[in-house]
Scaffold this motif. Structure first.
Motif, PDB file in Angstrom:
ATOM      1  N   ARG A 150       0.806  -1.216   0.000  1.00  0.00           N
ATOM      2  CA  ARG A 150       0.000   0.000   0.000  1.00  0.00           C
ATOM      3  C   ARG A 150       0.841   1.269   0.000  1.00  0.00           C
ATOM      4  O   ARG A 150       0.325   2.338  -0.289  1.00  0.00           O
ATOM      5  CB  ARG A 150      -0.947  -0.001   1.210  1.00  0.00           C
ATOM      6  N   GLY A 151       2.095   1.162   0.335  1.00  0.00           N
ATOM      7  CA  GLY A 151       2.940   2.349   0.422  1.00  0.00           C
ATOM      8  C   GLY A 151       3.641   2.698  -0.863  1.00  0.00           C
ATOM      9  O   GLY A 151       3.945   3.864  -1.125  1.00  0.00           O
ATOM     10  N   LEU A 239      -8.548   4.050   4.318  1.00  0.00           N
ATOM     11  CA  LEU A 239      -8.106   5.356   3.806  1.00  0.00           C
ATOM     12  C   LEU A 239      -9.203   6.063   3.022  1.00  0.00           C
ATOM     13  O   LEU A 239      -8.967   7.152   2.490  1.00  0.00           O
ATOM     14  CB  LEU A 239      -6.863   5.176   2.933  1.00  0.00           C
ATOM     15  N   ALA A 242      -8.949   8.313  -0.598  1.00  0.00           N
ATOM     16  CA  ALA A 242      -7.667   8.997  -0.789  1.00  0.00           C
ATOM     17  C   ALA A 242      -6.710   8.207  -1.659  1.00  0.00           C
ATOM     18  O   ALA A 242      -5.818   8.777  -2.287  1.00  0.00           O
ATOM     19  CB  ALA A 242      -7.019   9.288   0.569  1.00  0.00           C
ATOM     20  N   GLY A 244      -4.355   5.900  -0.690  1.00  0.00           N
ATOM     21  CA  GLY A 244      -3.016   5.924  -0.100  1.00  0.00           C
ATOM     22  C   GLY A 244      -2.712   7.259   0.545  1.00  0.00           C
ATOM     23  O   GLY A 244      -3.391   8.257   0.292  1.00  0.00           O
ATOM     24  N   ASN A 245      -1.676   7.272   1.355  1.00  0.00           N
ATOM     25  CA  ASN A 245      -1.313   8.495   2.069  1.00  0.00           C
ATOM     26  C   ASN A 245      -0.910   9.617   1.139  1.00  0.00           C
ATOM     27  O   ASN A 245      -1.046  10.794   1.462  1.00  0.00           O
ATOM     28  CB  ASN A 245      -0.176   8.204   3.063  1.00  0.00           C
ATOM     29  N   GLN A 246      -0.385   9.276  -0.033  1.00  0.00           N
ATOM     30  CA  GLN A 246       0.036  10.278  -1.014  1.00  0.00           C
ATOM     31  C   GLN A 246      -0.716  10.123  -2.335  1.00  0.00           C
ATOM     32  O   GLN A 246      -0.260  10.593  -3.368  1.00  0.00           O
ATOM     33  CB  GLN A 246       1.550  10.177  -1.249  1.00  0.00           C
ATOM     34  N   GLN A 250      -4.822   6.332  -6.102  1.00  0.00           N
ATOM     35  CA  GLN A 250      -6.133   6.964  -6.265  1.00  0.00           C
ATOM     36  C   GLN A 250      -6.477   7.071  -7.750  1.00  0.00           C
ATOM     37  O   GLN A 250      -5.701   7.616  -8.535  1.00  0.00           O
ATOM     38  CB  GLN A 250      -6.149   8.350  -5.640  1.00  0.00           C
TER      39      GLN A 250
END
Length: 298
Positions: A150-151, A239, A242, A244-246, A250
């Protein structure tokens, strides 16, 4: 006169319910989004004023949109091409005389009819973190570093592509299989007499004769993948939209949902939806042109 009137009008009466329902629930909402995209619009406030092309101008300069489009196209390439090639090979294999052929054919459709919730549970286990992920546990056991599914942008694409292919490969294989069984057997018998190998028959007979079916599956897959939403959303449900965090996975449809339900930017979300619609039409035309160039197709 009544008989002639019946012959002329009855076909239109038969198809009228479909077009009436399509106009109310399909065409009207589609055109209404154009109006919404030209305004500042929110759920509570409704129409907050005419914005003209401001939403489209904002879209051109929005890094989030280009990131989402890049992710969507990237997942499309690594998911759809292998999916359709594998579906063709599966269909060709099941078109031969093999034991338990009907059992294998029925098995192909099982991933398609499997619950989305079950899909989420299975693949969250397979592509989980270092501690709980099945693949990462296997990699750790043989001395390799675990993968940040996921990262990392490209590993997340790969995981999502596997989810897509697992679900849709069998569906497309059954479509190809149905088309293959309509090809006259004498064509293959004549090729056998001429000494053509199975691979040569597949390339020079099967694929050209499947051209309309291949075009159909390519167009349907393009429409589906450009609107990709379910698989990346359940891939990291915590999440939200979104990706992912960045925003590393998406998609454009996830961006539409985020702008609509998280930020209440209905006008901007409608503009993104219309740009996506035009992209789908454009890519569909390109796919038709490329597929029609299949060597040997008439």
């Amino acid at each position: 006169m009544l008989s002639r009137l019946d012959i002329r009008t009855s076909p239109y009466l038969f198809i009228a319910p479909f077009f009436l329902l399509f106009g109310v629930f399909g065409l009207f909402p589609l055109l209404y989004t154009v109006w919404v995209s030209l305004h500042d619009w929110s759920l509570i406030g409704g129409n907050e004023g005419f914005a003209g092309l401001d939403n489209y101008v904002r879209l051109v300069g929005d890094e989030k949109f280009w990131n989402a489009l890049y992710n969507t196209l990237g997942i499309f390439v690594i998911a759809v091409i292998p999916q359709l090639l594998l579906a063709l090979l599966l269909a060709d294999t099941l078109n031969r005389r093999i034991r338990f052929a009907n059992v294998f054919r029925m098995t192909l459709i099982l991933p398609y009819i499997t619950s989305i919730a079950a899909l989420a549970i299975v693949f969250s286990t397979v592509f989980g973190g270092e501690q709980f992920g099945l693949i990462n546990q296997m990699l750790t056991a043989i001395g390799l570093d675990p993968i940040a599914w996921r990262g990392d942008r490209y590993w997340s694409w790969t995981a999502i592509a596997v989810m897509i292919d697992w679900r849709w490969t069998g569906y497309n294989a059954l479509i190809y299989l149905a088309a293959m069984q309509s090809i006259p057997k004498d064509v293959y018998e004549a090729a056998d007499l001429d000494g053509a190998s199975r691979m040569r028959q597949f390339v020079q007979i099967t694929i050209p004769l499947l051209r309309p079916t291949i075009i159909f599956t390519v167009i349907i897959s393009t429409i589906g993948q450009m609107q990709l939403f379910t698989e990346p959303t359940i891939f990291a449900a915590s999440l939200g939209y979104a990706g992912g965090n960045q925003g590393q996975f998406q998609t454009v449809m996830m961006l539409v949902f985020q702008e609509t339900f998280n930020y209440q930017n209905f006008g901007y979300a409608a503009a993104v939806s219309w740009v996506l619609f035009l992209l789908v039409v454009f890519m569909g035309l390109i796919n038709v042109w490329l597929t029609s160039r299949i060597r040997g197709a008439q």
